[in-house]
Design a protein around this motif. Structure first.
Motif, PDB file in Angstrom:
ATOM      1  N   LEU A  26       0.823  -1.205   0.000  1.00 43.67           N
ATOM      2  CA  LEU A  26       0.000   0.000   0.000  1.00 43.67           C
ATOM      3  C   LEU A  26       0.859   1.258   0.000  1.00 43.67           C
ATOM      4  O   LEU A  26       0.510   2.258  -0.638  1.00 43.67           O
ATOM      5  CB  LEU A  26      -0.932  -0.004   1.211  1.00 43.67           C
ATOM      6  CG  LEU A  26      -2.023  -1.076   1.197  1.00 43.67           C
ATOM      7  CD1 LEU A  26      -2.830  -1.026   2.489  1.00 43.67           C
ATOM      8  CD2 LEU A  26      -2.948  -0.900  -0.010  1.00 43.67           C
ATOM      9  N   GLN A  27       1.994   1.227   0.701  1.00 41.92           N
ATOM     10  CA  GLN A  27       2.832   2.413   0.796  1.00 41.92           C
ATOM     11  C   GLN A  27       3.701   2.613  -0.431  1.00 41.92           C
ATOM     12  O   GLN A  27       4.386   3.636  -0.530  1.00 41.92           O
ATOM     13  CB  GLN A  27       3.677   2.345   2.066  1.00 41.92           C
ATOM     14  CG  GLN A  27       2.828   2.522   3.315  1.00 41.92           C
ATOM     15  CD  GLN A  27       3.615   2.373   4.603  1.00 41.92           C
ATOM     16  OE1 GLN A  27       4.805   2.082   4.583  1.00 41.92           O
ATOM     17  NE2 GLN A  27       2.959   2.575   5.719  1.00 41.92           N
ATOM     18  N   LEU A  28       3.689   1.698  -1.366  1.00 40.63           N
ATOM     19  CA  LEU A  28       4.395   1.891  -2.625  1.00 40.63           C
ATOM     20  C   LEU A  28       3.483   2.496  -3.690  1.00 40.63           C
ATOM     21  O   LEU A  28       3.812   2.487  -4.865  1.00 40.63           O
ATOM     22  CB  LEU A  28       4.989   0.567  -3.122  1.00 40.63           C
ATOM     23  CG  LEU A  28       6.196   0.060  -2.338  1.00 40.63           C
ATOM     24  CD1 LEU A  28       6.705  -1.254  -2.921  1.00 40.63           C
ATOM     25  CD2 LEU A  28       7.316   1.091  -2.309  1.00 40.63           C
ATOM     26  N   GLU A  29       2.349   3.037  -3.262  1.00 34.61           N
ATOM     27  CA  GLU A  29       1.465   3.767  -4.161  1.00 34.61           C
ATOM     28  C   GLU A  29       1.405   5.216  -3.708  1.00 34.61           C
ATOM     29  O   GLU A  29       1.123   5.501  -2.540  1.00 34.61           O
ATOM     30  CB  GLU A  29       0.056   3.174  -4.176  1.00 34.61           C
ATOM     31  CG  GLU A  29      -0.857   3.886  -5.159  1.00 34.61           C
ATOM     32  CD  GLU A  29      -2.180   3.160  -5.338  1.00 34.61           C
ATOM     33  OE1 GLU A  29      -2.891   3.462  -6.322  1.00 34.61           O
ATOM     34  OE2 GLU A  29      -2.499   2.303  -4.502  1.00 34.61           O
ATOM     35  N   LEU A  30       1.690   6.137  -4.634  1.00 29.83           N
ATOM     36  CA  LEU A  30       1.667   7.549  -4.297  1.00 29.83           C
ATOM     37  C   LEU A  30       0.234   7.998  -4.021  1.00 29.83           C
ATOM     38  O   LEU A  30      -0.723   7.455  -4.588  1.00 29.83           O
ATOM     39  CB  LEU A  30       2.250   8.377  -5.436  1.00 29.83           C
ATOM     40  CG  LEU A  30       3.747   8.210  -5.696  1.00 29.83           C
ATOM     41  CD1 LEU A  30       4.171   9.112  -6.845  1.00 29.83           C
ATOM     42  CD2 LEU A  30       4.562   8.522  -4.452  1.00 29.83           C
ATOM     43  N   PRO A  31       0.057   8.990  -3.166  1.00 30.10           N
ATOM     44  CA  PRO A  31      -1.301   9.504  -2.915  1.00 30.10           C
ATOM     45  C   PRO A  31      -1.900  10.061  -4.191  1.00 30.10           C
ATOM     46  O   PRO A  31      -1.208  10.651  -5.030  1.00 30.10           O
ATOM     47  CB  PRO A  31      -1.072  10.603  -1.874  1.00 30.10           C
ATOM     48  CG  PRO A  31       0.377  10.954  -1.969  1.00 30.10           C
ATOM     49  CD  PRO A  31       1.078   9.702  -2.370  1.00 30.10           C
ATOM     50  N   ALA A  32      -3.187   9.871  -4.363  1.00 30.60           N
ATOM     51  CA  ALA A  32      -3.861  10.362  -5.557  1.00 30.60           C
ATOM     52  C   ALA A  32      -3.911  11.877  -5.541  1.00 30.60           C
ATOM     53  O   ALA A  32      -4.181  12.490  -4.503  1.00 30.60           O
ATOM     54  CB  ALA A  32      -5.280   9.794  -5.622  1.00 30.60           C
ATOM     55  N   PRO A  33      -3.627  12.528  -6.674  1.00 29.61           N
ATOM     56  CA  PRO A  33      -3.752  13.988  -6.740  1.00 29.61           C
ATOM     57  C   PRO A  33      -5.176  14.420  -6.423  1.00 29.61           C
ATOM     58  O   PRO A  33      -6.139  13.707  -6.716  1.00 29.61           O
ATOM     59  CB  PRO A  33      -3.373  14.308  -8.189  1.00 29.61           C
ATOM     60  CG  PRO A  33      -2.572  13.141  -8.661  1.00 29.61           C
ATOM     61  CD  PRO A  33      -3.156  11.955  -7.951  1.00 29.61           C
ATOM     62  N   THR A  34      -5.322  15.606  -5.863  1.00 26.47           N
ATOM     63  CA  THR A  34      -6.638  16.058  -5.399  1.00 26.47           C
ATOM     64  C   THR A  34      -7.322  17.016  -6.369  1.00 26.47           C
ATOM     65  O   THR A  34      -8.467  17.398  -6.138  1.00 26.47           O
ATOM     66  CB  THR A  34      -6.506  16.764  -4.036  1.00 26.47           C
ATOM     67  OG1 THR A  34      -5.720  17.961  -4.195  1.00 26.47           O
ATOM     68  CG2 THR A  34      -5.856  15.850  -3.013  1.00 26.47           C
ATOM     69  N   GLY A  35      -6.626  17.413  -7.447  1.00 29.74           N
ATOM     70  CA  GLY A  35      -7.220  18.360  -8.386  1.00 29.74           C
ATOM     71  C   GLY A  35      -8.237  17.715  -9.302  1.00 29.74           C
ATOM     72  O   GLY A  35      -8.413  16.488  -9.312  1.00 29.74           O
ATOM     73  N   PRO A  36      -8.921  18.505 -10.117  1.00 32.44           N
ATOM     74  CA  PRO A  36     -10.001  17.994 -10.966  1.00 32.44           C
ATOM     75  C   PRO A  36      -9.527  17.262 -12.216  1.00 32.44           C
ATOM     76  O   PRO A  36     -10.343  16.602 -12.870  1.00 32.44           O
ATOM     77  CB  PRO A  36     -10.771  19.265 -11.347  1.00 32.44           C
ATOM     78  CG  PRO A  36      -9.754  20.360 -11.281  1.00 32.44           C
ATOM     79  CD  PRO A  36      -8.834  19.982 -10.160  1.00 32.44           C
ATOM     80  N   TYR A  37      -8.243  17.357 -12.563  1.00 28.76           N
ATOM     81  CA  TYR A  37      -7.762  16.763 -13.806  1.00 28.76           C
ATOM     82  C   TYR A  37      -6.993  15.467 -13.552  1.00 28.76           C
ATOM     83  O   TYR A  37      -6.167  15.402 -12.625  1.00 28.76           O
ATOM     84  CB  TYR A  37      -6.817  17.718 -14.533  1.00 28.76           C
ATOM     85  CG  TYR A  37      -7.465  18.942 -15.113  1.00 28.76           C
ATOM     86  CD1 TYR A  37      -8.108  18.908 -16.342  1.00 28.76           C
ATOM     87  CD2 TYR A  37      -7.403  20.160 -14.427  1.00 28.76           C
ATOM     88  CE1 TYR A  37      -8.687  20.052 -16.887  1.00 28.76           C
ATOM     89  CE2 TYR A  37      -7.984  21.309 -14.959  1.00 28.76           C
ATOM     90  CZ  TYR A  37      -8.621  21.250 -16.188  1.00 28.76           C
ATOM     91  OH  TYR A  37      -9.184  22.377 -16.716  1.00 28.76           O
ATOM     92  N   PRO A  38      -7.204  14.431 -14.396  1.00 27.26           N
ATOM     93  CA  PRO A  38      -6.246  13.322 -14.433  1.00 27.26           C
ATOM     94  C   PRO A  38      -4.899  13.869 -14.920  1.00 27.26           C
ATOM     95  O   PRO A  38      -4.844  14.910 -15.582  1.00 27.26           O
ATOM     96  CB  PRO A  38      -6.851  12.352 -15.459  1.00 27.26           C
ATOM     97  CG  PRO A  38      -8.254  12.804 -15.663  1.00 27.26           C
ATOM     98  CD  PRO A  38      -8.310  14.265 -15.365  1.00 27.26           C
ATOM     99  N   VAL A  39      -3.826  13.164 -14.598  1.00 28.33           N
ATOM    100  CA  VAL A  39      -2.487  13.673 -14.907  1.00 28.33           C
ATOM    101  C   VAL A  39      -1.797  12.782 -15.931  1.00 28.33           C
ATOM    102  O   VAL A  39      -1.727  11.563 -15.764  1.00 28.33           O
ATOM    103  CB  VAL A  39      -1.634  13.774 -13.624  1.00 28.33           C
ATOM    104  CG1 VAL A  39      -0.209  14.224 -13.959  1.00 28.33           C
ATOM    105  CG2 VAL A  39      -2.275  14.743 -12.637  1.00 28.33           C
ATOM    106  N   GLY A  40      -1.309  13.402 -16.989  1.00 24.07           N
ATOM    107  CA  GLY A  40      -0.521  12.702 -17.995  1.00 24.07           C
ATOM    108  C   GLY A  40       0.955  12.956 -17.803  1.00 24.07           C
ATOM    109  O   GLY A  40       1.365  13.913 -17.136  1.00 24.07           O
ATOM    110  N   GLN A  41       1.772  12.090 -18.380  1.00 24.78           N
ATOM    111  CA  GLN A  41       3.225  12.245 -18.339  1.00 24.78           C
ATOM    112  C   GLN A  41       3.808  11.952 -19.717  1.00 24.78           C
ATOM    113  O   GLN A  41       3.316  11.077 -20.436  1.00 24.78           O
ATOM    114  CB  GLN A  41       3.862  11.281 -17.331  1.00 24.78           C
ATOM    115  CG  GLN A  41       3.675  11.663 -15.874  1.00 24.78           C
ATOM    116  CD  GLN A  41       4.409  10.684 -14.959  1.00 24.78           C
ATOM    117  OE1 GLN A  41       3.907   9.598 -14.693  1.00 24.78           O
ATOM    118  NE2 GLN A  41       5.572  11.076 -14.499  1.00 24.78           N
ATOM    119  N   THR A  42       4.847  12.679 -20.058  1.00 22.65           N
ATOM    120  CA  THR A  42       5.613  12.378 -21.266  1.00 22.65           C
ATOM    121  C   THR A  42       7.028  12.899 -21.080  1.00 22.65           C
ATOM    122  O   THR A  42       7.254  13.827 -20.296  1.00 22.65           O
ATOM    123  CB  THR A  42       4.941  12.982 -22.517  1.00 22.65           C
ATOM    124  OG1 THR A  42       5.516  12.414 -23.687  1.00 22.65           O
ATOM    125  CG2 THR A  42       5.115  14.500 -22.571  1.00 22.65           C
TER     126      THR A  42
END
Length: 381
Positions: A26-42
């Motif tokens: 469980l602790q190897l999962e980062l806390p979910a962001p609290t803002g309204p948008y899903p987050v992408g990465q590139t």
């Protein structure tokens, strides 16, 4: 009787093992962001052919800037992003750098986040402000994912920079690996201070170059970010040496509207390696564990038009990275690290919303004139 005791001990030991395994998972999962948008990465790799790379032996090497973007995205696009994109290419160099323990490198593939790799940028009637982030010495920007994902989820495009030779390891555009420049560890104190000052100058140019590249990205016909980047609303942030870089970048380029320093202190305090250096003219936030500063540094704070000194009680220098969030514990419960990071998130987003989006924050308000606010934050509930 002895057999019963052994059975009880075995059951108890198994229960502890299961609990510890569950806790680690469980602790190897980062806390979910609290803002309204899903987050992408590139991941983007940019070569600055106007600057030679001074830390390699090949005179034909040019300075590169590797940017990991966190950005608002459309839901259900892209694919699940690994915590550390491209880990397999740099894992050996990460371990050899001495900046990341080998056992932690082995655990990185098991760290989870909710981010989406190469997802489509979110559609919006307004463009997204930019935050450029410079990490601490020897620390890859991937290790700030909780903080940078949180910022992005609130409607920002975050460009986290991996400065070659200044982070533990990074893959370049030609697929070579740039390792951490370990020779700096052999320098005496005076030489090391001079080396650090020069590296901050290089980092500052990296940040400015990255902003130039983001401008091109926003205007490219084939760019997924065309028309989505607000080049009039740009902040620069950083941790440790990256925090000093943020201050220097603000002073060097008026395109930056505000700057944040996360626990970066040099002889010029949170502003510079130079004791005589002045603070930036732009709004400035120093989020730190330091509850005391030299009176001359406090005078510099008081000389600014808008500055904030936020002290997070119980924080350490690493509290601004993902490290403490991912430390395994016996119980799968919220920890002090979670509470500290939550406060860091809250003040960071409030500052950005106020300085880039024009949304005045009650969290930062001390009087009608928002000047020189010092806040001591107790992260406990």
């Amino acid at each position: 009787m002895r057999t019963n005791h052994l059975k009880i001990a075995a059951v108890f030991g198994l229960a502890i093992l299961i609990l510890l395994t569950l806790s680690i998972y469980l602790q190897l999962e980062l806390p979910a962001p609290t803002g309204p948008y899903p987050v992408g990465q590139t991941v983007l790799r940019w070569v600055d052919d106007s600057r030679p790379e001074v830390l390699t032996e090949n005179p034909d090497d040019f300075r590169e800037v590797i940017a990991l973007l966190w950005y608002p995205t459309e839901a259900n696009t892209g694919r699940k992003s690994p915590y550390f994109p491209g880990l397999s290419e740099v894992s050996k160099a990460l371990a050899e750098s001495g900046e990341v323990e080998s056992w932690k490198v082995l655990g990185l593939p098991f760290v989870r986040s909710q981010n989406l790799l190469n997802a489509s940028p979110a559609k919006s009637e307004t463009r997204f402000p930019i935050v450029i982030f410079s990490p601490g010495n020897g620390t890859n920007v991937e290790f700030y994912s909780a903080l940078l994902s949180e910022i992005a989820s609130h409607g920002y495009i975050v460009a986290g920079l991996n400065h070659p030779c200044d982070v533990a390891a990074v893959e370049l555009s030609d697929h070579k690996i740039a390792p951490f420049y370990k020779q700096q560890e052999l320098l005496d104190m005076s030489a090391n201070q001079a080396f650090v000052a020069e590296r901050i100058k290089v980092r500052t140019l990296d940040v400015i170059f990255a902003l130039d590249q983001l401008q091109e990205l926003s205007q490219g016909n084939n760019s997924p970010f065309a028309g989505r980047i607000d080049l009039k609303s740009v902040a620069v942030a950083g941790h440790s040496l990256g925090g000093i870089t943020a201050s220097e970048a603000c002073k060097a380029d008026v395109r930056f509207r505000s700057c944040l320093n996360f626990d970066g202190l040099q002889t010029g305090g949170p502003f510079s390696t130079e004791t005589t250096a002045l603070p930036p003219n732009q709004p400035f936030m120093f989020i730190t564990k330091e509850s005391q500063l030299h009176p001359k540094l406090i005078e510099k704070f008081e000389s600014t038009q808008e500055s904030y000194w936020v002290v997070i009680q119980g924080a350490t220098h690493d509290s601004f990275t993902d490290g403490p969030l991912l430390q395994p514990g016996l119980l799968p419960v919220s920890t002090g690290a979670d509470q500290i990071m939550s406060q860091v998130h809250k003040y960071t987003v409030a500052f950005l919303d106020q300085t880039l989006m024009g949304q005045q924050s009650d969290l930062l308000a001390k009087s009608e004139k928002l000047v020189n606010v010092t806040v001591n934050v107790d992260p406990s509930p």
